[in-house]
Enzyme design. Structure first.
Site, PDB file in Angstrom:
ATOM      1  CG  ASP A   1      -1.975   1.058   1.187  1.00 15.01           C
ATOM      2  OD1 ASP A   1      -2.017   1.817   0.191  1.00 15.01           O
ATOM      3  OD2 ASP A   1      -2.767   1.131   2.140  1.00 15.01           O
ATOM      4  CB  ALA A   2       3.342   2.523  -1.997  1.00 11.91           C
ATOM      5  CE  LYS A   3      -4.091   4.951   0.072  1.00  9.18           C
ATOM      6  NZ  LYS A   3      -3.446   4.014   1.036  1.00  9.18           N
ATOM      7  NE  ARG A   4       5.990   5.108  -3.899  1.00 16.39           N
ATOM      8  CZ  ARG A   4       6.002   5.400  -2.618  1.00 16.39           C
ATOM      9  NH1 ARG A   4       4.965   6.000  -2.087  1.00 16.39           N
ATOM     10  NH2 ARG A   4       7.038   5.111  -1.860  1.00 16.39           N
TER      11      ARG A   4
END
Length: 303
Positions: free
Chosen positions: A99-102
């Site tokens: 979960d890094a929402k890159r």
């Protein structure tokens, strides 16, 4: 295909739960925090804690989600613990979601995609920076910020979850606005996700391009489930954010498939309410969550 493998593990465990390893040092029991004074010590303790959680739940849940922000705050040592957490979870057979929402555009998006879904080339050698099966991605930059991730998904059998209708209270400030064609912004984004994933649909009818759809908005989830028949949902908001199993049933199809539900603090810190060891309490909390979900979804089976 990676979404097929996630679905098969959900069916095998009869449990559409994703354990969120959003592990703050403050979540650890007092004995694990005692005497720790620097980032290296913090990171070592967090990794030990995570391994205990993974060992306790790896036979009863299909997946974990590791939120990188909780590790970045501890610097290079924290990122090392992040990597080791991903690798350890994979070694235990879990499907691993970073979960890094890159996102970014063009070449920069390609570098993010290499880091989490592909490989990095150096003088003819290649290596995987962070061993993930899925990555959360922000699609609100449009297609040129998504296509590099999609290319890696196709090449390396990976997946992504694109932010569509998020669980936070202010999400409606943007995502529920109406467009001139009558759709909401979140419906427009959902339609784009369905289109991006059409070339990756697996044997269970779901693609490798999933959507983040918050359990805290059941009416919007109902709209999206009907609108996106081939899109698998990552569902945050259960537990600490206020959603229960009844609220999130709209994220699933008639067979109990179509999504995986994240729970972080409710499992990581279960020992504070239940007493006893943190790992044993986490397992008990995960089993309680499974029972809650199945009470609403019923038996989970293939189409």
């Amino acid at each position: 295909m990676i979404t097929d493998r996630l679905i098969e593990k959900i069916i095998e465990t009869q449990n559409p739960t994703c354990v969120g390893l959003d592990t703050s040092f403050d979540y650890l029991p007092d004995g694990m925090r005692a005497g720790v004074a620097d980032f290296a010590g913090v990171s070592a303790a967090v990794l030990e804690f995570n391994k205990g959680i993974v060992d306790a739940v790896c036979d009863i849940v299909p997946s974990v989600k590791v939120q990188i922000a909780y590790y970045e705050q501890y610097g290079a040592a924290g990122l090392a613990a992040f990597y080791e957490t991903l690798a350890y979870a994979k070694s235990k057979g879990l499907v691993v979601i970073t979960d890094a929402k890159r996102n970014d555009i063009g070449a920069t998006a390609a570098q993010y995609a290499n880091a989490y879904l592909g490989v990095t080339e150096t003088n003819g050698a290649s290596a995987q920076a962070f061993p993930s099966d899925f990555l959360t991605v922000n699609g609100y930059l449009g297609s040129d910020g998504i296509l590099p991730f999609l290319e890696r998904c196709l090449k390396y059998d990976k997946g992504m979850f694109v932010l569509v209708k998020t669980s936070n209270p202010s999400s409606g400030e943007l995502q529920n606005l109406k467009l001139t064609d009558g759709r909401t912004v979140y419906e427009c984004m959902g339609d784009m996700v369905e289109e991006w994933g059409k070339s990756t649909v697996g044997k269970y009818g779901y693609s490798a391009v999933g959507a983040v759809v918050g359990a805290t908005y059941p009416e919007e989830a109902k709209v999206l489930r009907a609108r996106l028949p081939h899109t698998f949902f990552l569902v945050p908001g259960y537990g600490a954010q206020g959603a229960n199993a009844e609220m999130l049933k709209n994220c699933f199809d008639a067979n109990g498939l179509g999504g995986v539900v994240n729970n972080s603090r409710g499992i990581l810190t279960a020992y504070r309410k239940r007493g006893g060891g943190y790992a044993e309490a986490a397992r008990a909390a995960a089993l309680d969550m499974k029972a809650d979900l199945i009470s609403v979804l019923g038996e989970i089976c293939a189409k």
